[in-house]
Motif scaffolding. Structure first.
Motif, PDB file in Angstrom:
ATOM      1  N   SER A  12     -16.771 -24.560  68.018  1.00  0.00           N
ATOM      2  CA  SER A  12     -17.334 -24.260  69.334  1.00  0.00           C
ATOM      3  C   SER A  12     -18.286 -25.369  69.758  1.00  0.00           C
ATOM      4  N   GLU A  13     -18.157 -25.803  71.010  1.00  0.00           N
ATOM      5  CA  GLU A  13     -18.993 -26.882  71.528  1.00  0.00           C
ATOM      6  C   GLU A  13     -20.125 -26.329  72.387  1.00  0.00           C
ATOM      7  N   THR A  14     -21.224 -27.076  72.416  1.00  0.00           N
ATOM      8  CA  THR A  14     -22.349 -26.712  73.275  1.00  0.00           C
ATOM      9  C   THR A  14     -22.667 -27.819  74.272  1.00  0.00           C
ATOM     10  N   GLY A  15     -21.860 -28.870  74.297  1.00  0.00           N
ATOM     11  CA  GLY A  15     -22.094 -29.950  75.251  1.00  0.00           C
ATOM     12  C   GLY A  15     -21.493 -31.249  74.769  1.00  0.00           C
ATOM     13  N   ARG A  16     -21.436 -32.241  75.659  1.00  0.00           N
ATOM     14  CA  ARG A  16     -20.883 -33.541  75.321  1.00  0.00           C
ATOM     15  C   ARG A  16     -21.829 -34.287  74.385  1.00  0.00           C
ATOM     16  N   GLY A  17     -21.229 -35.035  73.461  1.00  0.00           N
ATOM     17  CA  GLY A  17     -22.026 -35.859  72.569  1.00  0.00           C
ATOM     18  C   GLY A  17     -22.609 -35.130  71.378  1.00  0.00           C
ATOM     19  N   THR A  18     -22.347 -33.836  71.251  1.00  0.00           N
ATOM     20  CA  THR A  18     -22.858 -33.084  70.114  1.00  0.00           C
ATOM     21  C   THR A  18     -21.964 -33.303  68.893  1.00  0.00           C
ATOM     22  N   SER A  39      -9.408 -44.872  66.259  1.00  0.00           N
ATOM     23  CA  SER A  39     -10.637 -45.600  65.940  1.00  0.00           C
ATOM     24  C   SER A  39     -11.850 -44.724  66.227  1.00  0.00           C
ATOM     25  N   THR A  40     -12.978 -45.096  65.652  1.00  0.00           N
ATOM     26  CA  THR A  40     -14.208 -44.367  65.961  1.00  0.00           C
ATOM     27  C   THR A  40     -14.564 -44.530  67.439  1.00  0.00           C
ATOM     28  N   ARG A  41     -14.150 -45.643  68.034  1.00  0.00           N
ATOM     29  CA  ARG A  41     -14.380 -45.827  69.471  1.00  0.00           C
ATOM     30  C   ARG A  41     -13.586 -44.795  70.276  1.00  0.00           C
ATOM     31  N   ASP A  42     -12.348 -44.515  69.850  1.00  0.00           N
ATOM     32  CA  ASP A  42     -11.546 -43.467  70.499  1.00  0.00           C
ATOM     33  C   ASP A  42     -12.263 -42.122  70.415  1.00  0.00           C
ATOM     34  N   VAL A  43     -12.796 -41.832  69.237  1.00  0.00           N
ATOM     35  CA  VAL A  43     -13.463 -40.549  69.021  1.00  0.00           C
ATOM     36  C   VAL A  43     -14.715 -40.447  69.885  1.00  0.00           C
ATOM     37  N   ALA A  44     -15.512 -41.504  69.899  1.00  0.00           N
ATOM     38  CA  ALA A  44     -16.735 -41.490  70.699  1.00  0.00           C
ATOM     39  C   ALA A  44     -16.417 -41.295  72.177  1.00  0.00           C
ATOM     40  N   ALA A  45     -15.392 -41.989  72.661  1.00  0.00           N
ATOM     41  CA  ALA A  45     -15.008 -41.850  74.068  1.00  0.00           C
ATOM     42  C   ALA A  45     -14.561 -40.422  74.361  1.00  0.00           C
ATOM     43  N   GLY A  46     -13.790 -39.843  73.453  1.00  0.00           N
ATOM     44  CA  GLY A  46     -13.325 -38.475  73.651  1.00  0.00           C
ATOM     45  C   GLY A  46     -14.449 -37.463  73.652  1.00  0.00           C
ATOM     46  N   ALA A  47     -15.518 -37.770  72.921  1.00  0.00           N
ATOM     47  CA  ALA A  47     -16.663 -36.857  72.847  1.00  0.00           C
ATOM     48  C   ALA A  47     -17.691 -37.127  73.934  1.00  0.00           C
ATOM     49  N   GLY A  48     -17.467 -38.192  74.709  1.00  0.00           N
ATOM     50  CA  GLY A  48     -18.413 -38.533  75.766  1.00  0.00           C
ATOM     51  C   GLY A  48     -19.738 -39.023  75.231  1.00  0.00           C
ATOM     52  N   THR A  49     -19.673 -39.832  74.169  1.00  0.00           N
ATOM     53  CA  THR A  49     -20.910 -40.314  73.564  1.00  0.00           C
ATOM     54  C   THR A  49     -20.735 -41.762  73.129  1.00  0.00           C
ATOM     55  N   SER A  50     -21.777 -42.318  72.550  1.00  0.00           N
ATOM     56  CA  SER A  50     -21.752 -43.710  72.104  1.00  0.00           C
ATOM     57  C   SER A  50     -21.380 -43.792  70.628  1.00  0.00           C
ATOM     58  N   LEU A  51     -20.964 -44.986  70.216  1.00  0.00           N
ATOM     59  CA  LEU A  51     -20.672 -45.193  68.799  1.00  0.00           C
ATOM     60  C   LEU A  51     -21.915 -44.977  67.946  1.00  0.00           C
ATOM     61  N   SER A  52     -23.051 -45.423  68.439  1.00  0.00           N
ATOM     62  CA  SER A  52     -24.278 -45.273  67.651  1.00  0.00           C
ATOM     63  C   SER A  52     -24.612 -43.802  67.439  1.00  0.00           C
ATOM     64  N   ASN A  53     -24.379 -42.971  68.458  1.00  0.00           N
ATOM     65  CA  ASN A  53     -24.634 -41.539  68.289  1.00  0.00           C
ATOM     66  C   ASN A  53     -23.641 -40.927  67.315  1.00  0.00           C
ATOM     67  N   LEU A  54     -22.382 -41.350  67.398  1.00  0.00           N
ATOM     68  CA  LEU A  54     -21.378 -40.853  66.448  1.00  0.00           C
ATOM     69  C   LEU A  54     -21.806 -41.171  65.015  1.00  0.00           C
ATOM     70  N   TYR A  55     -22.265 -42.406  64.797  1.00  0.00           N
ATOM     71  CA  TYR A  55     -22.649 -42.805  63.439  1.00  0.00           C
ATOM     72  C   TYR A  55     -23.921 -42.109  62.968  1.00  0.00           C
ATOM     73  N   ASN A  56     -24.697 -41.569  63.890  1.00  0.00           N
ATOM     74  CA  ASN A  56     -25.846 -40.757  63.475  1.00  0.00           C
ATOM     75  C   ASN A  56     -25.389 -39.505  62.733  1.00  0.00           C
ATOM     76  N   TYR A  57     -24.217 -39.005  63.120  1.00  0.00           N
ATOM     77  CA  TYR A  57     -23.671 -37.799  62.502  1.00  0.00           C
ATOM     78  C   TYR A  57     -22.718 -38.114  61.350  1.00  0.00           C
ATOM     79  N   PHE A  58     -21.896 -39.145  61.535  1.00  0.00           N
ATOM     80  CA  PHE A  58     -20.836 -39.438  60.567  1.00  0.00           C
ATOM     81  C   PHE A  58     -20.815 -40.936  60.262  1.00  0.00           C
ATOM     82  N   PRO A  59     -21.109 -41.326  59.028  1.00  0.00           N
ATOM     83  CA  PRO A  59     -21.163 -42.751  58.682  1.00  0.00           C
ATOM     84  C   PRO A  59     -19.815 -43.464  58.741  1.00  0.00           C
ATOM     85  N   SER A  60     -18.713 -42.703  58.685  1.00  0.00           N
ATOM     86  CA  SER A  60     -17.394 -43.331  58.653  1.00  0.00           C
ATOM     87  C   SER A  60     -16.331 -42.364  59.156  1.00  0.00           C
TER      88      SER A  60
END
Length: 205
Positions: A12-18, A39-60
């Motif tokens: 369940s989602e509560t917003g973009r970038g979470t 790619s992680t860039r694909d994932v970040a774009a799909g989540a509406g967030t930045s790569l740096s925010n993605l890496y805050n949650y998941f290192p790889s």
């Protein structure tokens, strides 16, 4: 041609970038392109967030895949356990409901089920060991039901261990071919596979 079943959100989602949005975007990307192709860039774009925010949650990407497969296995285990507990004491009834629960999970979360069987090969070390343990916990439910049924004379298969593996494989493989709106409804699909399982176990009335 029939399309695949509509993708239900695994988390369940509560917003973009979470974290949840990132996981669901990763699931969509891995389902469409595979683990290596996404790619992680694909994932970040799909989540509406930045790569740096993605890496805050998941290192790889491996951390993303491992988390997704753990969530999928947890959901499957919870559904199957609940169905078995509600089915009563008869091993045949318990097996029937376990299979229906598994099929229901695959239909509801087809992409997650498909990624679970096709992309686990890209996990290694601790990540892989954790997911294999989770997967084995679900198969153990089927194994326990079969052992009970054999002990009671309800199931007469001479191959209980192989039967458990084949029933689980049969259910998970639905993710590779099921199409929403096809000849079989969700209910009919579940009933059909429950009958397959009971036939494989050589069930006695």
């Amino acid at each position: 041609m029939n399309s695949r079943s509509a993708a239900a959100a695994l988390i369940s989602e509560t917003g973009r970038g979470t974290k949840a949005a990132i996981l669901n975007a990763a699931l969509a990307a891995f389902g469409e392109k595979g683990f290596n192709g996404a790619s992680t860039r694909d994932v970040a774009a799909g989540a509406g967030t930045s790569l740096s925010n993605l890496y805050n949650y998941f290192p790889s990407k491996s951390h993303l895949l491992a988390e997704l497969l753990q969530r999928a296995n947890d959901e499957l285990l919870n559904r199957t356990s609940a169905a078995v507990q509600a089915a009563g004491d008869d091993p045949a009834d318990r097996m029937r409901e376990a299979v229906k629960a598994y099929v229901g999970f695959v239909v509801d979360h087809q992409t997650a089920a498909l990624v679970a069987i096709s992309e686990i090969r890209y996990l290694h070390g601790e990540h892989r060991e954790r997911i294999v343990r989770a997967r084995d916990s679900t198969q153990a439910i089927f194994g326990e039901i079969i052992a009970e049924g054999v002990a009671q004379g309800r199931f007469t298969t001479p191959y209980p261990d192989g039967a458990a593996r084949n029933i689980v494989s049969m259910c998970s493989a639905i993710s590779t071919w099921y199409r929403a709106g096809g000849r079989l409804s969700r209910k009919a699909l579940a009933e059909q596979h429950a009958r397959y399982a009971l036939a494989l176990l050589e069930t006695r009335d």
